[in-house]
Every structure is written in C-alpha cells, then in structure tokens.
Design a protein around this motif. Sequence first.
Motif, PDB file in Angstrom:
ATOM      1  N   GLU A 301      -7.407   1.068  -8.351  1.00  0.00           N
ATOM      2  CA  GLU A 301      -8.706   0.390  -8.296  1.00  0.00           C
ATOM      3  C   GLU A 301      -8.744  -0.517  -7.073  1.00  0.00           C
ATOM      4  OE1 GLU A 301     -10.167  -0.750 -12.598  1.00  0.00           O
ATOM      5  OE2 GLU A 301      -8.081  -1.367 -12.332  1.00  0.00           O
ATOM      6  N   ILE A 302      -9.682  -0.246  -6.181  1.00  0.00           N
ATOM      7  CA  ILE A 302      -9.857  -1.097  -5.002  1.00  0.00           C
ATOM      8  C   ILE A 302     -10.884  -2.168  -5.341  1.00  0.00           C
ATOM      9  CG2 ILE A 302     -10.582  -1.187  -2.592  1.00  0.00           C
ATOM     10  CD1 ILE A 302      -9.659   1.745  -2.359  1.00  0.00           C
ATOM     11  N   SER A 303     -10.465  -3.432  -5.232  1.00  0.00           N
ATOM     12  CA  SER A 303     -11.341  -4.555  -5.559  1.00  0.00           C
ATOM     13  C   SER A 303     -11.344  -5.520  -4.384  1.00  0.00           C
ATOM     14  CB  SER A 303     -10.853  -5.266  -6.831  1.00  0.00           C
ATOM     15  OG  SER A 303     -11.636  -6.394  -7.108  1.00  0.00           O
ATOM     16  N   GLY A 304     -12.352  -5.365  -3.524  1.00  0.00           N
ATOM     17  CA  GLY A 304     -12.416  -6.217  -2.345  1.00  0.00           C
ATOM     18  C   GLY A 304     -11.227  -5.981  -1.434  1.00  0.00           C
ATOM     19  N   SER A 305     -10.437  -7.021  -1.229  1.00  0.00           N
ATOM     20  CA  SER A 305      -9.295  -6.918  -0.331  1.00  0.00           C
ATOM     21  C   SER A 305      -7.996  -6.654  -1.078  1.00  0.00           C
ATOM     22  CB  SER A 305      -9.154  -8.212   0.480  1.00  0.00           C
ATOM     23  OG  SER A 305      -8.974  -9.319  -0.387  1.00  0.00           O
ATOM     24  N   GLU A 306      -8.098  -6.246  -2.358  1.00  0.00           N
ATOM     25  CA  GLU A 306      -6.911  -5.965  -3.168  1.00  0.00           C
ATOM     26  C   GLU A 306      -7.029  -4.599  -3.815  1.00  0.00           C
ATOM     27  OE1 GLU A 306      -5.522 -10.323  -4.766  1.00  0.00           O
ATOM     28  OE2 GLU A 306      -7.199  -9.353  -5.791  1.00  0.00           O
ATOM     29  N   GLY A 324      -4.651  -5.805   0.274  1.00  0.00           N
ATOM     30  CA  GLY A 324      -5.160  -4.755   1.138  1.00  0.00           C
ATOM     31  C   GLY A 324      -5.728  -3.580   0.365  1.00  0.00           C
ATOM     32  N   VAL A 325      -6.280  -2.634   1.100  1.00  0.00           N
ATOM     33  CA  VAL A 325      -6.880  -1.436   0.521  1.00  0.00           C
ATOM     34  C   VAL A 325      -5.892  -0.284   0.643  1.00  0.00           C
ATOM     35  CG1 VAL A 325      -8.766   0.233   0.717  1.00  0.00           C
ATOM     36  CG2 VAL A 325      -9.215  -2.213   1.042  1.00  0.00           C
ATOM     37  N   HIS A 326      -5.562   0.315  -0.504  1.00  0.00           N
ATOM     38  CA  HIS A 326      -4.595   1.427  -0.532  1.00  0.00           C
ATOM     39  C   HIS A 326      -5.165   2.557  -1.374  1.00  0.00           C
ATOM     40  CE1 HIS A 326      -1.437  -1.340   1.014  1.00  0.00           C
ATOM     41  NE2 HIS A 326      -2.048  -2.233   0.245  1.00  0.00           N
ATOM     42  N   THR A 327      -4.863   3.776  -0.980  1.00  0.00           N
ATOM     43  CA  THR A 327      -5.310   4.936  -1.754  1.00  0.00           C
ATOM     44  C   THR A 327      -4.093   5.709  -2.254  1.00  0.00           C
ATOM     45  OG1 THR A 327      -5.458   6.258   0.288  1.00  0.00           O
ATOM     46  CG2 THR A 327      -7.472   5.163  -0.484  1.00  0.00           C
ATOM     47  N   TYR A 328      -4.179   6.142  -3.506  1.00  0.00           N
ATOM     48  CA  TYR A 328      -3.109   6.928  -4.128  1.00  0.00           C
ATOM     49  C   TYR A 328      -3.747   8.086  -4.884  1.00  0.00           C
ATOM     50  CZ  TYR A 328      -0.098   2.874  -3.279  1.00  0.00           C
ATOM     51  OH  TYR A 328       0.601   1.854  -2.689  1.00  0.00           O
ATOM     52  N   ALA A 329      -3.071   9.202  -4.895  1.00  0.00           N
ATOM     53  CA  ALA A 329      -3.553  10.363  -5.641  1.00  0.00           C
ATOM     54  C   ALA A 329      -3.116  10.256  -7.100  1.00  0.00           C
ATOM     55  CB  ALA A 329      -3.012  11.652  -5.023  1.00  0.00           C
ATOM     56  N   LEU A 330      -3.924  10.776  -7.998  1.00  0.00           N
ATOM     57  CA  LEU A 330      -3.571  10.801  -9.414  1.00  0.00           C
ATOM     58  C   LEU A 330      -2.281  11.594  -9.605  1.00  0.00           C
ATOM     59  CD1 LEU A 330      -4.529  10.093 -12.312  1.00  0.00           C
ATOM     60  CD2 LEU A 330      -5.650  12.330 -12.378  1.00  0.00           C
ATOM     61  N   GLY A 331      -1.310  10.984 -10.277  1.00  0.00           N
ATOM     62  CA  GLY A 331      -0.028  11.634 -10.506  1.00  0.00           C
ATOM     63  C   GLY A 331       0.970  11.474  -9.377  1.00  0.00           C
ATOM     64  N   GLU A 332       0.589  10.777  -8.317  1.00  0.00           N
ATOM     65  CA  GLU A 332       1.488  10.585  -7.174  1.00  0.00           C
ATOM     66  C   GLU A 332       2.716   9.772  -7.592  1.00  0.00           C
ATOM     67  OE1 GLU A 332       1.480   8.311  -2.819  1.00  0.00           O
ATOM     68  OE2 GLU A 332      -0.425   8.961  -3.727  1.00  0.00           O
ATOM     69  N   PRO A 333       3.917  10.249  -7.246  1.00  0.00           N
ATOM     70  CA  PRO A 333       5.118   9.484  -7.601  1.00  0.00           C
ATOM     71  C   PRO A 333       5.265   8.242  -6.713  1.00  0.00           C
ATOM     72  CG  PRO A 333       5.715  11.444  -6.339  1.00  0.00           C
ATOM     73  CD  PRO A 333       4.240  11.534  -6.603  1.00  0.00           C
ATOM     74  N   VAL A 334       5.585   7.115  -7.332  1.00  0.00           N
ATOM     75  CA  VAL A 334       5.804   5.869  -6.605  1.00  0.00           C
ATOM     76  C   VAL A 334       6.962   5.131  -7.269  1.00  0.00           C
ATOM     77  CG1 VAL A 334       3.409   5.592  -5.841  1.00  0.00           C
ATOM     78  CG2 VAL A 334       4.134   4.624  -8.035  1.00  0.00           C
ATOM     79  N   ARG A 335       7.399   4.087  -6.631  1.00  0.00           N
ATOM     80  CA  ARG A 335       8.423   3.218  -7.214  1.00  0.00           C
ATOM     81  C   ARG A 335       7.875   1.794  -7.315  1.00  0.00           C
ATOM     82  NH1 ARG A 335      13.722   4.750  -7.730  1.00  0.00           N
ATOM     83  NH2 ARG A 335      14.191   6.876  -7.018  1.00  0.00           N
ATOM     84  N   ILE A 336       7.955   1.243  -8.528  1.00  0.00           N
ATOM     85  CA  ILE A 336       7.605  -0.166  -8.719  1.00  0.00           C
ATOM     86  C   ILE A 336       8.856  -0.988  -8.468  1.00  0.00           C
ATOM     87  CG2 ILE A 336       6.801  -1.883 -10.376  1.00  0.00           C
ATOM     88  CD1 ILE A 336       5.553   0.375 -11.977  1.00  0.00           C
TER      89      ILE A 336
END
Length: 360
Positions: A301-306, A324-336
Amino acid sequence: MSLRLDRVGRTVAGEIWLEDVSLQLAPGSLNVLLGPTLSGKTSLMRLMAGLDRPTRGKVLLDDQDIHEIPLQRRSVAMVYQQFINYPSFTVFDNIASPLRRQGLGRAEVDRRVRETAAMLHIDGLLDRLPAELSGGQQQRCAIARALVKQARLLLLDEPLVNLDYKLREELREELQSLFAARDAIVVYATTEPAEALIMGGDVVVLSEGRMLQHGRTIDVYRHPASAEVARNFSDPPMNMIDGRVDDGVAVLGAAIHVPLTHHLRGLPPGRYQFGVRAGHLSIERRTGHDVAVPGEVELAEISGSETFVHVHHSGVSWVVQQAGVHTYALGEPVRIHIDPARLYAFGEDGALRAAPERSG
C-alpha cells in the motif's frame, strides 16, 4: 478547577458503555483520549460535561458532584467533530452566543469575539453565514465559540476528523498554542495514535469502555502496559507473534531464532507474545544484528511518501512501513529484517515484560 472521575461506569439498555474509569485531571493539563470508534471516548466526555449521568461512580468538579452544580456555573465547553453552528447566525453571532447568554455587555462581547476570531484567523469572516464558509472555516467558528467562553474545562471530540490533511495539520498546531496559553483542563479525543503523539500531554487509552492505561503520552507509547495497549497505540497496529524463551534464545513463531540481547536478556524461560512496530521492520538489512525472516508479499500500500508492505510468513502476516514509494508484485519473495533491540515482550497474561531501550 480540578476534575475527578471516581470509578465511573455507564450502562445503557443493559450494555456496558464505560466500566470503572478513575481519573484525576489537573488545571492547565492536556489530556488525550485515544481509542477506536466505540471505545467510549464520547461517552466519557459527555459524563465529564455533565450531559449524561453515570450509572456508577461520580464525576467531581472541585470535589463537588457535577450534577449538583447549576449548568451555567459549570464552566464547561465542548466541540464536536461535526461543524455545529447556528445556520441563520453570522460568524460573529455564532461566536458571541454563549457570551450573550452570560449577560455580558456589548463592548465586552465585541472585544472577546474579535480577539478569539483573530486567534483562529477568521476575523475577516465575521459577517458571513456558516453556509458561506469552507469546512475548515466552519470548524474554526465552532472552536471559537467554545474558546470565547474561557471555560475551565474544554472538551474536544475529534474536532479535526472531517478536515483534509493540510487543514488538520495547520489547525492542530494552532490549537496546541491556544491550549498552552490557557489554564483550562483540555480533553481531546482522537482515534489516531500519531495525533495523540503530536498533541503530547497525557493520554488515556480506551478500548470497549475500559481504561487500559493513563500517563504521559510519550511514556505510554514507549512502555505500553499490555499487548492491547501496544496494538491500540500503533498505526498500523503493532505486529504480534507468539513465541517462547528457552536456553537463552527467543523463538518467534515456528523457527525465528532471536538472541536474548539488550532488554531481552533477563527474560526467564516461558511463553511470550513478541511485538514490533511496522516502522521498526525493514526489507533491507539495517544493522549487523538484524534477524532475517523470509516471506511473500501479500499487498503493498502506497500512502503518500510511505509504503506499507504486508508480508506472509508461516501463517503470520507482518506489516513493514518503508519510507518512500516502492512497488512489489503479489507473491514476490522478500526478507523482513528484525532488529532484536526493537522487540517488545508480553507475558501470557498480556502484560509488558520487556520494552526496547530506544523505542521512538
């Protein structure tokens, strides 16, 4: 004036609206009521104003039951979230109406109306009708009508909720200055943790008619007494995960191993609920002590500058707040990445057991 609520409760049609609320509010204090819709904020304010009677307990103004004090002597003013103004009155007459009811002279009424209108930057609108004003100007008029009374108890029930972001920010700053210049007890209700932090003062965290915690706003934010307070005083709600402490290690969920360092070092073995705010998680590694947790993106969810990134890991959903504004694909693997120094620990009873040393 002092305001004291002594074990106040209110039941309506068999339903508990407020339960066992005790508070002591001092002159010149700013007190924020924080809680979601239907948590009891408006009900509590109406009891403070003497508009409703408690089913149990007492509301005391200067140690006298508020219902024993004639209405005109209570020195109470209230501002609602709706723009409540007399539609056929000019702005001047709207602001002047409580002063005229007090029987003040024309010169004194004129002086106080113009002085208060100037503080709220509506002195150029005094001849207009409410229908000719913008939403922000209408709310300024309603606030001016409450302030002009110079009441010793000022109650504001989400007064900025219907304004756009820019107006809310501007008016909030002005209100803080106005409150600081008065010796009144101010009670300000909001559903937003960020607004509570901005307003400062003391906070009363409410949930389902119960008072969960009361204290200095920044102290309650940094040291929530329970997991419930932590969830209510975080936006988005604090990420929570069940875990345990065993052999000097905290195990979050099924297999996230976190060393017991810093404030976690003294935790005895047992079951816990661990929490971390969304802004204290990251997709990129921040420190050499971070613990990486693999997951898949559920939503970004992009909310303004976050950007709020919702990540799924082993049956648990996490929310990561990224600048910042970031885009991710549904199901994209990431690391928290979790910094152990940012973790809260709550016992099985929900009570706080360990809080970060730096939790801003």
